[in-house]
Motif scaffolding. Sequence first.
Motif, PDB file in Angstrom:
ATOM      1  N   THR A  32       0.824  -1.208   0.000  1.00 35.86           N
ATOM      2  CA  THR A  32       0.000   0.000   0.000  1.00 35.86           C
ATOM      3  C   THR A  32       0.860   1.262   0.000  1.00 35.86           C
ATOM      4  N   LEU A  33       2.162   1.121  -0.113  1.00 37.34           N
ATOM      5  CA  LEU A  33       3.062   2.270  -0.088  1.00 37.34           C
ATOM      6  C   LEU A  33       3.113   2.925  -1.462  1.00 37.34           C
ATOM      7  N   ASP A  34       3.107   4.246  -1.477  1.00 31.05           N
ATOM      8  CA  ASP A  34       3.228   4.984  -2.729  1.00 31.05           C
ATOM      9  C   ASP A  34       4.678   4.967  -3.193  1.00 31.05           C
ATOM     10  N   GLY A  35       4.868   4.870  -4.496  1.00 32.83           N
ATOM     11  CA  GLY A  35       6.217   4.867  -5.038  1.00 32.83           C
ATOM     12  C   GLY A  35       6.263   4.118  -6.352  1.00 32.83           C
ATOM     13  N   ALA A  36       7.450   4.050  -6.937  1.00 29.04           N
ATOM     14  CA  ALA A  36       7.657   3.354  -8.207  1.00 29.04           C
ATOM     15  C   ALA A  36       8.140   1.935  -7.915  1.00 29.04           C
ATOM     16  N   LEU A  37       7.286   0.956  -8.224  1.00 23.70           N
ATOM     17  CA  LEU A  37       7.595  -0.440  -7.921  1.00 23.70           C
ATOM     18  C   LEU A  37       8.021  -1.173  -9.181  1.00 23.70           C
ATOM     19  N   GLN A  38       9.100  -1.916  -9.062  1.00 22.63           N
ATOM     20  CA  GLN A  38       9.524  -2.801 -10.138  1.00 22.63           C
ATOM     21  C   GLN A  38      10.133  -4.054  -9.524  1.00 22.63           C
ATOM     22  N   ALA A  39      10.208  -5.092 -10.333  1.00 25.19           N
ATOM     23  CA  ALA A  39      10.852  -6.326  -9.886  1.00 25.19           C
ATOM     24  C   ALA A  39      12.346  -6.233 -10.156  1.00 25.19           C
ATOM     25  N   THR A  40      13.122  -6.800  -9.249  1.00 22.96           N
ATOM     26  CA  THR A  40      14.558  -6.899  -9.467  1.00 22.96           C
ATOM     27  C   THR A  40      14.998  -8.294  -9.051  1.00 22.96           C
ATOM     28  N   THR A  41      16.225  -8.632  -9.370  1.00 21.59           N
ATOM     29  CA  THR A  41      16.730  -9.971  -9.080  1.00 21.59           C
ATOM     30  C   THR A  41      17.775  -9.902  -7.983  1.00 21.59           C
ATOM     31  N   SER A  43      -5.367   4.822   4.237  1.00 16.99           N
ATOM     32  CA  SER A  43      -5.046   4.076   3.014  1.00 16.99           C
ATOM     33  C   SER A  43      -4.542   2.667   3.284  1.00 16.99           C
ATOM     34  N   ASP A  44      -3.894   2.445   4.422  1.00 15.18           N
ATOM     35  CA  ASP A  44      -3.321   1.130   4.702  1.00 15.18           C
ATOM     36  C   ASP A  44      -4.404   0.089   4.970  1.00 15.18           C
ATOM     37  N   ALA A  45      -4.052  -1.172   4.740  1.00 15.21           N
ATOM     38  CA  ALA A  45      -4.920  -2.290   5.111  1.00 15.21           C
ATOM     39  C   ALA A  45      -4.636  -2.629   6.567  1.00 15.21           C
ATOM     40  N   LEU A  46      -5.530  -2.231   7.459  1.00 14.41           N
ATOM     41  CA  LEU A  46      -5.306  -2.401   8.893  1.00 14.41           C
ATOM     42  C   LEU A  46      -6.207  -3.465   9.499  1.00 14.41           C
ATOM     43  N   VAL A  47      -6.851  -4.250   8.640  1.00 17.91           N
ATOM     44  CA  VAL A  47      -7.627  -5.417   9.072  1.00 17.91           C
ATOM     45  C   VAL A  47      -7.171  -6.605   8.242  1.00 17.91           C
ATOM     46  N   TYR A  48      -6.928  -7.738   8.918  1.00 15.44           N
ATOM     47  CA  TYR A  48      -6.677  -8.981   8.186  1.00 15.44           C
ATOM     48  C   TYR A  48      -7.931  -9.819   8.313  1.00 15.44           C
ATOM     49  N   ARG A  49      -8.546 -10.056   7.182  1.00 10.88           N
ATOM     50  CA  ARG A  49      -9.841 -10.723   7.159  1.00 10.88           C
ATOM     51  C   ARG A  49      -9.667 -12.229   7.234  1.00 10.88           C
ATOM     52  N   GLY A  50     -10.405 -12.844   8.133  1.00 16.72           N
ATOM     53  CA  GLY A  50     -10.385 -14.300   8.241  1.00 16.72           C
ATOM     54  C   GLY A  50     -11.499 -14.891   7.409  1.00 16.72           C
ATOM     55  N   GLY A  51     -12.144 -15.880   7.949  1.00 17.01           N
ATOM     56  CA  GLY A  51     -13.295 -16.456   7.257  1.00 17.01           C
ATOM     57  C   GLY A  51     -12.921 -17.639   6.409  1.00 17.01           C
ATOM     58  N   GLY A  52     -13.888 -18.463   6.174  1.00 15.69           N
ATOM     59  CA  GLY A  52     -13.705 -19.648   5.349  1.00 15.69           C
ATOM     60  C   GLY A  52     -14.979 -19.927   4.601  1.00 15.69           C
ATOM     61  N   GLU A  53     -15.350 -21.187   4.553  1.00 18.31           N
ATOM     62  CA  GLU A  53     -16.515 -21.576   3.778  1.00 18.31           C
ATOM     63  C   GLU A  53     -17.821 -21.040   4.363  1.00 18.31           C
ATOM     64  N   ASP A  54     -17.808 -20.682   5.659  1.00 18.82           N
ATOM     65  CA  ASP A  54     -19.043 -20.222   6.278  1.00 18.82           C
ATOM     66  C   ASP A  54     -19.154 -18.705   6.296  1.00 18.82           C
TER      67      ASP A  54
END
Length: 616
Positions: A68-77, A501-512
Motif C-alpha cells: 500500500t506504499l506509494d512509489g515506483a515499484l519494479q521487480a529486481t533480481t 489508506s493502509d490495510a489495517l484489518v486482516y480478514r479471516g473467514g472460510g466456507e461459512d
Amino acid sequence: MIGGHNSDRIRPLGLDRFPKYVDGAVHIAMSQYFEFATDDGVDPMSREWDQLLLLDGCRYDMFRQYNTLDGALQATTSTATATPEFLSEIFDGKRYQDTVYVTANPIHRVEEWADVDLDPVFREVIDVWEDEWDSDLGTVPPEPMVTATREAREAYPDCRIIAHFVQPHYPFIGPFGRSIEHGQMGGKARATDAEEGADETPIWKDLRDGEQSPGAAWRAYTENLWYVLPYVRDLVADLPGRTVVTSDHGNNVGEICWPFPVRMYGHPEGIRTPELVTVPWLTIETEQSEPPSRQTTAKGASAETSPDGSDEDDGPLVSVVIPTHFRNEELSRAIASVKSQTYSPVELLVVDDSGIERARPVVEGEDIRYIAHEKTRGANQARTTGIEAAEGEYVQLLDDDDCLHPKKLARQVELLESDPDVGVAFCGEASSSGLRVPSPSATGRLLEETLQFGPKACTTSTMLISASTLDGVLPLADRDGADDIGLRIELARRTAFDHVSDALVYRGGGEDRRSERPAVGYELLKIVNEYSPLYDERDPSIRRAALKKAYTTIGQNSLRHGGWSLTAPVAFLRALEYEDDRSFGDLARPAVAMLGDTGYDVASTLYTRLVDRLRE
C-alpha cells in the motif's frame, strides 16, 4: 535467513523423498538449470538511495499484491537465495564507510551461518536484536527497528542507512501466525553463545512433510508482510531523500519448480527459482529535510502511546465490540489483536450469541466485558447488544474471525479527532487472497456510493464509528450476509466518511463466511426495495448500478456454493439489463456460467490476465 538443508525443502511429486542416488543429482541439476535461467542479480549498493529497507524473505509477487506504499515499484533480481549468501555476495571484502547497517537479524554474528564480518564493512553496525529481542515471538518485531532506524538517521545525517527487518520472514508474529505451530529463530542464542531454548525447526520443513497446510503457511506469511508494512509507511514518512524497499531473497511455498517434478519449500541456498530471487524494488522520494512533528488529536492527546506509556489513557475511550457464535479459536485471535493495539484506552466487549455461553472459557480471567445471549439472536442483534453496553466515544465492530493491525485504532482515532464532521473512519483489508484498499476519492458524504453498495473496502471490521452516530441507527437490522451494507447506508445518511489508506484489518473467514452465501444477492435486492425513496430522489444510474451488483452477486455466489446452477446464468442475464456500457466480459459471463464454478473461475482468470496484458 538461513536456507536449510535442501533435502528438507524439496518434495518430489508423488513421493516422500528421492532415493539417495537420485537426490544429489536432482539438486545439482536444479541448481545449474536455475542458475542458467535467471539473471545474476543486482548489487543494491550500486544503485542510488539514501535509505535501503530490507524486508527479509519478501518475494516480489506477494509484495506487489499487498503493498500500500506509494512509489515506483519494479521487480529486481537478488544475488542470493538466503541471507548468509546475500551478506557474503554484497558485502564480503568491501568497505562502505558512508553506510550504517541497522539490523534485527543476528545471523551475521553466527559463524556457522554467515562467513562475513560486517563490522569493518560499515561505518557502524547497530544490532537492534541485542536489546530488543522478543523471546515470546522468537524474533524482533518491527516497532524497535523503526525507532532504531530513525535514531540512526539522526545520528548519521551524512550516511546512507540500511535497515534490515526480519518480517515477512518467519517467525510469524501476526494473530493467525502466532496461533499455528512453527519454529522460532535461535539466532540470538547462537550469536551470544547462550543455551538454545527455541525450537528452530522452521515451518518450511513441516510444510514439506505435510504437517502444516500450504494455505495456513501462506496466510501466516502474507500476514507477516501485512503486519510490517504500516510500520514501514510511518518510517518512510520520517526519512528524507530517496528510500528503497527491497529484500534479500524470497520464499517458495510449495510451488512446482518446472521443469522439475518437485515442490520446493522455504529458500534452500543455491537453487535460484523465480520465487526465491525475484524481489521488490520500491523507490519512494520524500522531499522533507526534517522528520515531521508528531501529530496529535484534536483533544491534544497523542494518537499512539509513547514508548514509556506517558500518553496512556489521555485519548477518548474506544469500545471494541466482538459478536461471536461458536468460533472460539478465531475469537481468541481477534481478542489478541485488540490487546496488541498501540492506542489506549480501549474497552473490549464480547457478545456471545451461541445461547450456551460457548465463548466463556475464552474470556475468563481477561479484562473483557462478557455478555451472553440466552438464545441465538443473530449477528446484528449481538452487535446491537454490544453497542448499547459500550461506553466509548468511538466504537469498533469487529467480526470474530477478523484481526486488527496494532496501529488501526490509533490511526483512525487520529483521523476522527481531526475533523468533527467525520463520523466514520475506515481502512483497507487484507486476506490470504489479496488486498482491498479504499479509493482515494472515498471521503466526505458517500450516500450515493453506499446506495451502490460501496465504497470499496468499507466493511464492518474496517470501520471505526462515532458512538453518537451509531446511536441513531440502533437497533441494527438483520440482513443475511449484508449487514455491513445496510449499516453503511444508514451511517452515510447521517455523517461523513474518511479513510486510512493502509490495510489495517486482516480478514479471516472460510466456507461459512456469510457475505459469500447465495442469499446475499437477494438481500441486496431487498435493500434496493427498502430504500426506494432514496433511489427515486437520485439519478436512475444509481439504482441500475445497485441492481446490477445484486444480480451479479446472486450469480457469483450461486456458482461458489452450488458448483453448477441454472440460477447463475439467469442472474448474469438479469445483470446485463442494468449495464449501460457492456464489456465483452459482461456479455460472455452468462454463457461461461453454464460451465459451472470451475469453468467460470478459469475463464475469469484468463480474461483478467488478458485485460491486464493489453493494458501494459
